[in-house]
Design a protein around this motif. Sequence first.
Motif, PDB file in Angstrom:
ATOM      1  N   MET A 176       0.701  -1.160   0.113  1.00 52.87           N
ATOM      2  CA  MET A 176       0.144   0.011   0.172  1.00 52.87           C
ATOM      3  C   MET A 176       1.047   1.207   0.207  1.00 52.87           C
ATOM      4  SD  MET A 176      -3.348   0.654   1.985  1.00 52.87           S
ATOM      5  CE  MET A 176      -3.778   2.222   2.570  1.00 52.87           C
ATOM      6  N   VAL A 177       1.818   1.469   0.715  1.00 54.25           N
ATOM      7  CA  VAL A 177       2.730   2.430   0.471  1.00 54.25           C
ATOM      8  C   VAL A 177       3.415   2.603  -0.430  1.00 54.25           C
ATOM      9  CG1 VAL A 177       4.810   3.246   1.808  1.00 54.25           C
ATOM     10  CG2 VAL A 177       3.318   2.299   3.215  1.00 54.25           C
ATOM     11  N   VAL A 178       3.769   1.652  -1.237  1.00 56.18           N
ATOM     12  CA  VAL A 178       4.343   1.609  -2.750  1.00 56.18           C
ATOM     13  C   VAL A 178       3.488   2.400  -3.696  1.00 56.18           C
ATOM     14  CG1 VAL A 178       5.350   0.423  -4.542  1.00 56.18           C
ATOM     15  CG2 VAL A 178       6.022  -0.152  -2.165  1.00 56.18           C
ATOM     16  N   ALA A 179       2.205   2.122  -3.374  1.00 56.98           N
ATOM     17  CA  ALA A 179       1.133   2.519  -4.548  1.00 56.98           C
ATOM     18  C   ALA A 179       0.922   4.003  -4.085  1.00 56.98           C
ATOM     19  CB  ALA A 179      -0.194   1.795  -4.267  1.00 56.98           C
ATOM     20  N   GLU A 180       0.951   4.495  -2.732  1.00 60.51           N
ATOM     21  CA  GLU A 180       1.087   5.881  -2.435  1.00 60.51           C
ATOM     22  C   GLU A 180       2.146   6.781  -2.910  1.00 60.51           C
ATOM     23  OE1 GLU A 180       0.358   5.892   1.793  1.00 60.51           O
ATOM     24  OE2 GLU A 180      -1.689   4.825   1.712  1.00 60.51           O
ATOM     25  N   LEU A 181       3.252   6.082  -2.768  1.00 64.61           N
ATOM     26  CA  LEU A 181       4.577   6.804  -3.369  1.00 64.61           C
ATOM     27  C   LEU A 181       4.271   7.032  -4.919  1.00 64.61           C
ATOM     28  CD1 LEU A 181       7.213   5.022  -1.295  1.00 64.61           C
ATOM     29  CD2 LEU A 181       6.498   7.461  -0.869  1.00 64.61           C
ATOM     30  N   GLN A 182       3.977   6.148  -5.369  1.00 67.69           N
ATOM     31  CA  GLN A 182       3.857   5.916  -6.924  1.00 67.69           C
ATOM     32  C   GLN A 182       2.863   6.971  -7.410  1.00 67.69           C
ATOM     33  OE1 GLN A 182       5.717   4.715  -9.307  1.00 67.69           O
ATOM     34  NE2 GLN A 182       4.706   5.767 -10.924  1.00 67.69           N
ATOM     35  N   THR A 183       1.761   7.167  -6.589  1.00 72.49           N
ATOM     36  CA  THR A 183       0.751   7.959  -7.048  1.00 72.49           C
ATOM     37  C   THR A 183       1.271   9.628  -6.782  1.00 72.49           C
ATOM     38  OG1 THR A 183      -1.209   6.689  -6.372  1.00 72.49           O
ATOM     39  CG2 THR A 183      -1.546   8.997  -6.150  1.00 72.49           C
ATOM     40  N   LYS A 184       2.051   9.644  -5.634  1.00 72.89           N
ATOM     41  CA  LYS A 184       2.826  11.304  -5.559  1.00 72.89           C
ATOM     42  C   LYS A 184       3.990  11.455  -6.404  1.00 72.89           C
ATOM     43  CE  LYS A 184       2.269  11.275  -0.400  1.00 72.89           C
ATOM     44  NZ  LYS A 184       1.396  12.249  -0.476  1.00 72.89           N
ATOM     45  N   VAL A 185       4.367  10.543  -6.961  1.00 76.25           N
ATOM     46  CA  VAL A 185       5.428  10.780  -8.201  1.00 76.25           C
ATOM     47  C   VAL A 185       4.622  11.293  -9.202  1.00 76.25           C
ATOM     48  CG1 VAL A 185       6.915   9.506  -9.835  1.00 76.25           C
ATOM     49  CG2 VAL A 185       7.103   8.968  -7.261  1.00 76.25           C
ATOM     50  N   GLU A 186       3.506  10.361  -9.792  1.00 74.27           N
ATOM     51  CA  GLU A 186       2.606  10.919 -10.697  1.00 74.27           C
ATOM     52  C   GLU A 186       1.984  12.284 -10.626  1.00 74.27           C
ATOM     53  OE1 GLU A 186       0.198   7.703 -11.344  1.00 74.27           O
ATOM     54  OE2 GLU A 186       1.814   6.043 -11.790  1.00 74.27           O
ATOM     55  N   LYS A 187       1.711  12.543  -9.425  1.00 74.48           N
ATOM     56  CA  LYS A 187       0.915  14.027  -9.183  1.00 74.48           C
ATOM     57  C   LYS A 187       2.056  15.100  -9.233  1.00 74.48           C
ATOM     58  CE  LYS A 187       0.076  15.096  -4.961  1.00 74.48           C
ATOM     59  NZ  LYS A 187      -0.446  15.396  -3.757  1.00 74.48           N
ATOM     60  N   TYR A 188       3.243  14.951  -8.888  1.00 71.98           N
ATOM     61  CA  TYR A 188       4.198  16.002  -8.826  1.00 71.98           C
ATOM     62  C   TYR A 188       4.811  16.121 -10.303  1.00 71.98           C
ATOM     63  CZ  TYR A 188       3.716  16.414  -3.890  1.00 71.98           C
ATOM     64  OH  TYR A 188       3.297  16.639  -2.593  1.00 71.98           O
ATOM     65  N   GLU A 189       4.807  15.003 -11.273  1.00 66.98           N
ATOM     66  CA  GLU A 189       5.340  15.112 -12.531  1.00 66.98           C
ATOM     67  C   GLU A 189       4.324  15.816 -13.135  1.00 66.98           C
ATOM     68  OE1 GLU A 189       6.062  11.168 -13.310  1.00 66.98           O
ATOM     69  OE2 GLU A 189       8.298  11.059 -12.791  1.00 66.98           O
ATOM     70  N   SER A 190       3.163  15.409 -12.963  1.00 69.72           N
ATOM     71  CA  SER A 190       1.767  16.237 -13.716  1.00 69.72           C
ATOM     72  C   SER A 190       1.995  17.589 -13.292  1.00 69.72           C
ATOM     73  CB  SER A 190       0.570  15.414 -13.426  1.00 69.72           C
ATOM     74  OG  SER A 190      -0.469  16.271 -14.001  1.00 69.72           O
ATOM     75  N   ARG A 191       2.165  17.872 -12.480  1.00 68.47           N
ATOM     76  CA  ARG A 191       1.871  19.350 -11.794  1.00 68.47           C
ATOM     77  C   ARG A 191       3.064  20.185 -12.274  1.00 68.47           C
ATOM     78  NH1 ARG A 191      -0.308  19.844  -5.312  1.00 68.47           N
ATOM     79  NH2 ARG A 191      -2.019  18.768  -5.859  1.00 68.47           N
TER      80      ARG A 191
END
Length: 59
Positions: free
Chosen positions: A1-16
């Motif tokens: 679950m932590v890995v999925a959350e980290l991946q989500t954050k990576v994608e969010k900040y790359e998008s921003r």
Amino acid sequence: MVVAELQTKVEKYESRAGSCEAKAKEATDKAQQAFYEGLAGYYASLATDFRKILEKRTA
């Protein structure tokens, strides 16, 4: 679950970061352009930091 959350954050900040880069290119004012370029760099840095944490977690 932590890995999925980290991946989500990576994608969010790359998008921003990408959005800010696009706004910087569209900006007509030098100050506004510099602001968005700085913000894009900040978000890209955050994405890099989260990517490094993600790599450590999955290693």
